[in-house]
Scaffold this motif. Structure first.
Motif, mmCIF file in Angstrom:
data_model
loop_
_atom_site.group_PDB
_atom_site.id
_atom_site.type_symbol
_atom_site.label_atom_id
_atom_site.label_comp_id
_atom_site.label_asym_id
_atom_site.label_seq_id
_atom_site.Cartn_x
_atom_site.Cartn_y
_atom_site.Cartn_z
ATOM 1 N N THR A 157 0.836 -1.205 0.000
ATOM 2 C CA THR A 157 0.000 0.000 0.000
ATOM 3 C C THR A 157 0.866 1.248 0.000
ATOM 4 O OG1 THR A 157 -0.136 0.024 2.411
ATOM 5 C CG2 THR A 157 -1.870 -1.159 1.234
ATOM 6 N N PRO A 158 0.396 2.338 -0.591
ATOM 7 C CA PRO A 158 1.144 3.597 -0.513
ATOM 8 C C PRO A 158 0.880 4.279 0.827
ATOM 9 C CG PRO A 158 -0.812 3.873 -1.859
ATOM 10 C CD PRO A 158 -0.784 2.429 -1.459
ATOM 11 N N VAL A 159 1.904 4.956 1.306
ATOM 12 C CA VAL A 159 1.809 5.652 2.593
ATOM 13 C C VAL A 159 2.447 7.029 2.441
ATOM 14 C CG1 VAL A 159 2.530 5.660 5.017
ATOM 15 C CG2 VAL A 159 1.972 3.484 3.888
ATOM 16 N N THR A 160 1.803 8.048 2.993
ATOM 17 C CA THR A 160 2.386 9.396 2.988
ATOM 18 C C THR A 160 2.494 9.909 4.409
ATOM 19 O OG1 THR A 160 1.585 9.938 0.775
ATOM 20 C CG2 THR A 160 2.116 11.782 2.224
ATOM 21 N N LEU A 161 3.699 10.357 4.744
ATOM 22 C CA LEU A 161 3.965 10.976 6.039
ATOM 23 C C LEU A 161 4.156 12.465 5.823
ATOM 24 C CD1 LEU A 161 6.555 8.414 7.492
ATOM 25 C CD2 LEU A 161 4.045 8.285 7.458
ATOM 26 N N ARG A 162 3.665 13.240 6.777
ATOM 27 C CA ARG A 162 3.729 14.694 6.626
ATOM 28 C C ARG A 162 4.591 15.320 7.703
ATOM 29 N NH1 ARG A 162 -0.184 19.173 8.516
ATOM 30 N NH2 ARG A 162 0.187 20.900 7.077
ATOM 31 N N CYS A 163 5.371 16.304 7.295
ATOM 32 C CA CYS A 163 6.153 17.112 8.212
ATOM 33 C C CYS A 163 5.741 18.564 8.002
ATOM 34 C CB CYS A 163 7.641 16.953 7.941
ATOM 35 S SG CYS A 163 8.689 17.994 8.981
ATOM 36 N N HIS A 164 5.424 19.235 9.083
ATOM 37 C CA HIS A 164 4.986 20.628 9.023
ATOM 38 C C HIS A 164 5.829 21.467 9.972
ATOM 39 C CE1 HIS A 164 2.193 23.990 8.551
ATOM 40 N NE2 HIS A 164 2.251 24.142 9.867
ATOM 41 N N GLN A 165 6.349 22.600 9.477
ATOM 42 C CA GLN A 165 7.158 23.479 10.321
ATOM 43 C C GLN A 165 6.557 24.885 10.330
ATOM 44 O OE1 GLN A 165 10.516 25.537 9.058
ATOM 45 N NE2 GLN A 165 10.446 24.890 6.899
ATOM 46 N N THR A 166 6.754 25.562 11.437
ATOM 47 C CA THR A 166 6.285 26.937 11.564
ATOM 48 C C THR A 166 7.448 27.920 11.691
ATOM 49 O OG1 THR A 166 6.092 26.656 13.962
ATOM 50 C CG2 THR A 166 4.122 26.212 12.640
ATOM 51 N N GLU A 167 8.666 27.445 11.399
ATOM 52 C CA GLU A 167 9.873 28.245 11.597
ATOM 53 C C GLU A 167 10.348 28.946 10.335
ATOM 54 O OE1 GLU A 167 11.127 28.451 14.725
ATOM 55 O OE2 GLU A 167 9.400 27.220 15.276
ATOM 56 N N ASN A 168 9.716 28.648 9.208
ATOM 57 C CA ASN A 168 10.113 29.248 7.933
ATOM 58 C C ASN A 168 11.555 28.899 7.553
ATOM 59 O OD1 ASN A 168 9.298 30.730 5.647
ATOM 60 N ND2 ASN A 168 10.406 32.535 6.361
ATOM 61 N N HIS A 169 12.017 27.733 8.007
ATOM 62 C CA HIS A 169 13.368 27.297 7.649
ATOM 63 C C HIS A 169 13.394 26.809 6.216
ATOM 64 C CE1 HIS A 169 14.587 28.081 11.581
ATOM 65 N NE2 HIS A 169 15.240 26.988 11.857
ATOM 66 N N ARG A 170 14.495 27.051 5.543
ATOM 67 C CA ARG A 170 14.609 26.682 4.135
ATOM 68 C C ARG A 170 14.801 25.187 3.936
ATOM 69 N NH1 ARG A 170 19.435 28.768 0.066
ATOM 70 N NH2 ARG A 170 18.801 27.513 -1.727
ATOM 71 N N TYR A 171 15.580 24.564 4.823
ATOM 72 C CA TYR A 171 15.988 23.180 4.595
ATOM 73 C C TYR A 171 15.181 22.217 5.444
ATOM 74 C CZ TYR A 171 19.814 25.688 2.510
ATOM 75 O OH TYR A 171 20.542 26.538 1.731
ATOM 76 N N ILE A 203 14.657 20.119 10.380
ATOM 77 C CA ILE A 203 14.767 21.383 9.663
ATOM 78 C C ILE A 203 16.073 22.064 10.046
ATOM 79 C CG2 ILE A 203 12.273 21.693 9.545
ATOM 80 C CD1 ILE A 203 12.476 23.749 11.776
ATOM 81 N N SER A 204 16.552 22.926 9.184
ATOM 82 C CA SER A 204 17.731 23.724 9.515
ATOM 83 C C SER A 204 17.733 24.952 8.629
ATOM 84 C CB SER A 204 19.024 22.938 9.330
ATOM 85 O OG SER A 204 19.327 22.758 7.968
ATOM 86 N N GLY A 205 18.628 25.900 8.981
ATOM 87 C CA GLY A 205 18.798 27.011 8.072
ATOM 88 C C GLY A 205 18.895 28.374 8.697
ATOM 89 N N SER A 206 18.605 28.489 9.994
ATOM 90 C CA SER A 206 18.585 29.838 10.536
ATOM 91 C C SER A 206 19.381 30.007 11.815
ATOM 92 C CB SER A 206 17.148 30.285 10.804
ATOM 93 O OG SER A 206 16.414 30.275 9.606
#
Lengths: 113, 115
Positions: free
Chosen positions: A17-31, A93-96
């Protein structure tokens, strides 16, 4: 703590079966990054993104795809789940921060039966 | 090929004593090193880092030492506390472009602090 959420936190799915995992950030990081953690292997990079619609493969990318249509969301898709993809998946996440530090989400435990 | 190695899967230390966690690497291009701490059912949290231009970095009870010639780094925790019981991951970066660096992680060392 960095504002990173992952959904779902736990999932059991069947082989094929296909599976999708989600990642959500509120930091506005680029990476953004997807890792899997397995006993004896530590954390291994699956895919990463360096901007909207800009992604690249990591160390263990076979069987996985990613998409990033907005800065805040990074999706990991298992196209046809296999038992070898049973693992704990972490988004980071990273970038700032001024360094190379990455900040991790709480993880998703995926079981493929 | 494991470029970052943590050869001790586990370590037990008495409360109040020093904990020393070790990490070896093989890639000479690594120029930035980090330690992460992980509790069960949580994501790893950044602990301390060191650039290859330094040989020591200290933050409170945590000190990281880097020996470039030996390709070895260590994390010292003094004094060890029960809350330090966790899995510790060593990580390394080989890049010079800010912010997009891929980190290579070791396999982790489980530290148990004995009260």
């Amino acid at each position: 703590d960095a504002g990173i959420t992952q959904s779902p936190r736990h999932k059991v799915t069947e082989t094929g079966t296909p599976v999708t995992l989600r990642c959500h950030q509120t930091e506005n990081h680029r990476y953004m990054y997807w890792y899997r953690q397995d006993p004896g292997h530590g954390l291994r990079l699956i895919h990463y993104s360096y901007g909207v619609k800009d992604t690249d493969k990591g160390e263990v990318s076979d069987g996985y795809s990613v998409s990033r249509s907005k800065t805040e969301d990074f999706l990991l898709t298992l196209e046809s789940a296999t038992s070898s993809q049973t693992s704990v998946y972490f988004c980071a996440i990273s970038g700032s921060s001024g360094g190379y530090e990455q900040y991790f989400g709480p993880g998703t435990r995926l079981t493929v039966t | 090929d494991q470029q970052v190695k943590q050869n001790s899967p586990s370590l037990s230390v008495q409360e109040g004593r020093i904990s020393i966690l070790n990490c070896d690497y093989t890639n000479s291009m690594f120029d930035y090193f980090l330690w992460y701490k992980k509790y069960p059912a949580e994501g790893p949290t950044f602990l301390i880092s060191i650039s290859s231009i330094k040989d020591k970095n200290e933050d409170g009870r945590f000190t990281v030492f880097l020996n470039k010639s030996a390709k070895h780094l260590s994390l010292h925790i003094v004094p060890s506390q029960p809350g330090d019981s966790a899995v510790y991951f060593c990580a390394a970066s080989a890049g010079s472009n800010f912010g997009n660096e891929k980190l290579t992680f070791g396999t982790g060392t489980r530290l148990t602090i004995i009260p």
